[in-house]
Scaffold this active site. Structure first.
Site, PDB file in Angstrom:
ATOM      1  N   HIS A  20     -64.177-103.315 -63.450  1.00  0.00           N
ATOM      2  CA  HIS A  20     -64.674-102.030 -64.254  1.00  0.00           C
ATOM      3  C   HIS A  20     -65.864-101.501 -63.787  1.00  0.00           C
ATOM      4  CE1 HIS A  20     -62.540-103.694 -68.325  1.00  0.00           C
ATOM      5  NE2 HIS A  20     -61.910-102.631 -67.727  1.00  0.00           N
ATOM      6  N   LYS A  44     -57.190-101.437 -82.086  1.00  0.00           N
ATOM      7  CA  LYS A  44     -56.879-102.300 -81.225  1.00  0.00           C
ATOM      8  C   LYS A  44     -57.636-103.562 -81.890  1.00  0.00           C
ATOM      9  CE  LYS A  44     -55.579-100.763 -76.587  1.00  0.00           C
ATOM     10  NZ  LYS A  44     -55.947-100.564 -75.252  1.00  0.00           N
ATOM     11  N   ARG A  93     -54.960 -99.772 -60.716  1.00  0.00           N
ATOM     12  CA  ARG A  93     -54.668-101.200 -60.155  1.00  0.00           C
ATOM     13  C   ARG A  93     -53.543-101.371 -59.524  1.00  0.00           C
ATOM     14  NH1 ARG A  93     -56.315-104.367 -65.477  1.00  0.00           N
ATOM     15  NH2 ARG A  93     -54.733-102.503 -66.154  1.00  0.00           N
ATOM     16  N   SER A 131     -59.041-107.064 -68.968  1.00  0.00           N
ATOM     17  CA  SER A 131     -60.099-107.810 -70.018  1.00  0.00           C
ATOM     18  C   SER A 131     -59.235-108.870 -70.758  1.00  0.00           C
ATOM     19  CB  SER A 131     -60.466-106.837 -71.064  1.00  0.00           C
ATOM     20  OG  SER A 131     -61.460-105.868 -70.375  1.00  0.00           O
TER      21      SER A 131
END
Ligand code: PNS
Length: 171
Positions: A20, A44, A93, A131
């Site tokens: 990030h 979430k 990514r 994460s």
């Protein structure tokens, strides 16, 4: 005079990792201002509260000019309108990110046709980083050296200690 180009880099950032941070550092020179926007919707299961996630990010971007961090809830495009921003920055990514990112970019454009999404690719050494993996590796005792910043590591340790207090057997 042209209006300043304000970009928003939104995400859950639970917690911020070096992939990030790499994206933040890459987009800062491209825009007049960059706002790192931390999602606060309770959809979430987050390990860190929005205030904690904002705090971690703030400590990592302290030396970056024209970059700030804010929490937001509700629609991203509404937050952007309030901030006068038209550009969304997302990190890509791998091909596996593409479908999700493509859907979000198109939905955001449908919600607000003035909004454009731009994608940046992180340094290859962070391409596999997420994460979710950071939390998993941390709580299973793995080494995160070079993958997360000092503040995130320290806050992860604090969460571990809090969890031990609740259940000393670590269950
Ligand atoms: O890091 P993440 O979890 O992939 O980030 C997802 C995020 C925060 C960018 C996305 O969930 C979001 O923008 N949520 C806000 C709600 C919203 O605007 N939804 C419609 C856009 S698709």
């Amino acid at each position: 005079m042209n209006a300043p180009q304000i970009a928003v880099y939104p995400g859950s950032f639970d917690p911020l990792h070096n992939g990030h941070l790499d994206i933040i550092k890459r987009c800062c020179p491209l825009f007049d201002e960059v706002i790192v926007a931390v999602l606060g919707n309770q959809t979430k299961d987050a390990l860190f509260s929005v205030a904690e996630r904002v705090g971690i990010i703030r400590s990592e971007i302290d030396d970056l000019e024209a970059c700030r961090v804010e929490g937001f809830s509700g629609l991203l495009v509404d937050f952007m309108d309030r901030e006068g921003a038209r550009i969304i920055v997302r990190g890509l990514r791998a091909v596996s990110d593409f479908e999700y990112e493509f859907q979000m970019a198109l939905m955001n454009r449908r919600l607000n046709s003035r909004v454009e999404t731009v994608f940046l690719v992180p340094k290859d050494e962070y391409i596999y980083l997420s994460s979710r993996l950071v939390k998993e590796v941390y709580f299973l005792g793995g080494d995160l050296e070079g993958l997360v910043g000092a503040t995130a590591l320290e806050r992860l340790a604090k969460k571990g200690q809090e969890a031990e207090k609740v259940d000393p057997r670590g269950g």
